[in-house]
Design a protein around this motif. Structure first.
Motif, PDB file in Angstrom:
ATOM      1  N   GLY A   1      12.663   4.719  -4.743  1.00 52.22           N
ATOM      2  CA  GLY A   1      14.032   5.121  -4.485  1.00 52.22           C
ATOM      3  C   GLY A   1      14.430   5.202  -3.026  1.00 52.22           C
ATOM      4  N   ASN A   2      13.463   5.100  -2.118  1.00 53.89           N
ATOM      5  CA  ASN A   2      13.776   5.212  -0.692  1.00 53.89           C
ATOM      6  C   ASN A   2      14.190   3.865  -0.105  1.00 53.89           C
ATOM      7  N   GLU A   3      14.886   3.937   1.003  1.00 57.19           N
ATOM      8  CA  GLU A   3      15.304   2.718   1.706  1.00 57.19           C
ATOM      9  C   GLU A   3      14.212   2.277   2.662  1.00 57.19           C
ATOM     10  N   ARG A   4      13.872   0.986   2.622  1.00 56.82           N
ATOM     11  CA  ARG A   4      12.855   0.447   3.509  1.00 56.82           C
ATOM     12  C   ARG A   4      13.427   0.202   4.898  1.00 56.82           C
ATOM     13  N   ALA A   5      12.527  -0.099   5.839  1.00 58.20           N
ATOM     14  CA  ALA A   5      12.943  -0.299   7.233  1.00 58.20           C
ATOM     15  C   ALA A   5      13.924  -1.454   7.371  1.00 58.20           C
ATOM     16  N   GLY A   6      13.831  -2.438   6.469  1.00 60.08           N
ATOM     17  CA  GLY A   6      14.731  -3.579   6.526  1.00 60.08           C
ATOM     18  C   GLY A   6      16.070  -3.354   5.857  1.00 60.08           C
ATOM     19  N   GLY A   7      16.280  -2.155   5.275  1.00 63.58           N
ATOM     20  CA  GLY A   7      17.556  -1.829   4.656  1.00 63.58           C
ATOM     21  C   GLY A   7      17.601  -1.973   3.150  1.00 63.58           C
ATOM     22  N   VAL A   8      16.556  -2.545   2.537  1.00 65.54           N
ATOM     23  CA  VAL A   8      16.505  -2.709   1.079  1.00 65.54           C
ATOM     24  C   VAL A   8      16.029  -1.405   0.444  1.00 65.54           C
ATOM     25  N   LYS A   9      16.640  -1.034  -0.680  1.00 63.06           N
ATOM     26  CA  LYS A   9      16.246   0.189  -1.376  1.00 63.06           C
ATOM     27  C   LYS A   9      15.213  -0.136  -2.446  1.00 63.06           C
ATOM     28  N   ASN A  10      14.110   0.648  -2.472  1.00 67.15           N
ATOM     29  CA  ASN A  10      13.084   0.472  -3.495  1.00 67.15           C
ATOM     30  C   ASN A  10      13.596   0.906  -4.855  1.00 67.15           C
ATOM     31  N   PRO A  11      13.169   0.250  -5.936  1.00 63.10           N
ATOM     32  CA  PRO A  11      13.483   0.760  -7.275  1.00 63.10           C
ATOM     33  C   PRO A  11      12.707   2.037  -7.535  1.00 63.10           C
ATOM     34  N   ASP A  12      13.057   2.750  -8.575  1.00 66.69           N
ATOM     35  CA  ASP A  12      12.328   3.957  -8.961  1.00 66.69           C
ATOM     36  C   ASP A  12      11.098   3.548  -9.777  1.00 66.69           C
TER      37      ASP A  12
END
Length: 343
Positions: free
Chosen positions: A58-69
């Motif tokens: 659920g967190n946003e990665r350094a590149g701006g993409v959000k992880n799924p849960d």
């Protein structure tokens, strides 16, 4: 009368049969006083969730993409990949208007992925259940099968712990696929091929039989796997994970072998953590057969932990090693005994 050689007290060299490199072993140096760097930060264990971690669900990665849960394993393309697909071919070497063998370049295209082993920030392979480790093993195999369709070589690896160079404590590994063979693979392929040509047998199969017969460098074994400190080990608690039968690739493993591998990894990695009572850092990876090169190749994994004397004292390659020859103090036999004692 000359003194009889004793490998536990006298300096000597050992040859790495997989690469041809030599390692200087200096066991007498373990008696010297230590005034090196210490760092108590290695002892802390992270929580199960970190809102600032770019790998947690659920967190946003350094590149701006959000992880799924995600609730199990999770694979994604590296946001800051070292290798990229479809890179243009470098031009021919030209120096001062003429070609020169002193300046060479070659294609370096590929693809990089990240594998999150668990959604829990504080879990590691050492603390995961056997079934959870089994899911990781299956994912390694799935990724390998897919990527070998397009690339010459696939390197599965894990960098664990800040002291080893990991940028994030969340349990994760990486996959770098390339259309070239990396240096270590070229060396190991050459020496495995040469051994087979000379002896008619596979180098690491003979090695496993010899190590089991000797026993002083074996840490653990089960029906399908052997974990040992290599005779030629460089890192203080370096280990090699080896199948007991002829297996060129992770893709060749049976269900029983995959389950036994999860057990072997669990035992070994838990022992690492118990050795200095800390989450053990290491660099590790699978050397599985390059595409079309299975004939002389035997599957194996290397684990290179840097810790030397305690949870906060690491071995750092020093001047002699960078300029002349790799060198270690603790003998592989002593390292294996220390690990066996904590299993």
């Amino acid at each position: 009368m000359p003194e009889t050689f004793d490998p536990s007290t006298h300096p000597h060299r050992r040859r790495n049969a997989l690469t041809g490199d030599w390692v200087v072993v200096s066991p007498q140096r373990t008696k010297r006083p230590w005034q090196g760097q210490t760092d108590d930060s290695a002892i802390a264990r992270p929580p199960d969730y970190d809102p600032g971690c770019y790998l947690c669900p659920g967190n946003e990665r350094a590149g701006g993409v959000k992880n799924p849960d995600y609730t199990s394993t999770f694979v994604f393309e590296n946001d800051f990949a070292a290798l990229l697909p479809d890179v243009p071919m470098p031009p021919a070497e030209v120096v001062a208007g003429s070609s020169s063998s002193l300046y060479q370049s070659g294609t370096g295209d590929g693809e990089c992925r990240v594998i999150c082993f668990s959604p829990k920030h504080g879990r590691t392979l050492a603390t995961m259940d056997l079934d959870e480790i089994g899911v990781v093993v299956d994912l390694w195999k799935e990724q390998l099968a897919e990527l070998l369709e397009r690339f010459e070589y696939v390197q599965l690896f894990e960098t664990r712990g800040a002291i080893s160079g990991s940028s994030n404590p969340h349990p994760h590994g990486q996959i770098w696929s390339s259309n070239f063979l990396p240096n270590e693979i070229v060396a190991e392929l050459e020496h495995q091929r040469a051994y087979h040509a000379e002896h008619g047998r596979h180098l690491l199969l003979d090695y496993v039989e010899n190590e089991l017969a000797t026993g002083d460098r074996v840490i653990m074994s089960n029906d399908h796997w052997v974990v040992a400190v290599p005779y030629w080990a460089y890192w203080p608690y370096e280990t090699i994970v080896l199948p007991r039968r002829r297996v060129a690739s992770l893709l060749d493993l049976t269900v029983d072998e995959s389950e036994a591998l999860a057990e072997a990894l669990k035992v070994m990695l838990s022992g690492f953590d118990r050795l200095f009572n800390t989450p053990f850092p290491y660099c590790s990876g699978w050397h599985t057969a390059p595409r079309g090169q299975a004939a002389h190749w035997q599957l194996h994994a290397h684990y290179y932990p840097p810790l030397l004397r305690s949870a906060d004292v690491a071995k750092i390659p020093a001047s002699y090693e960078l300029l002349a020859n790799l060198q270690r103090d603790l003998t592989p036999e002593t390292a294996a005994a220390n690990l066996r004692n904590v299993l």
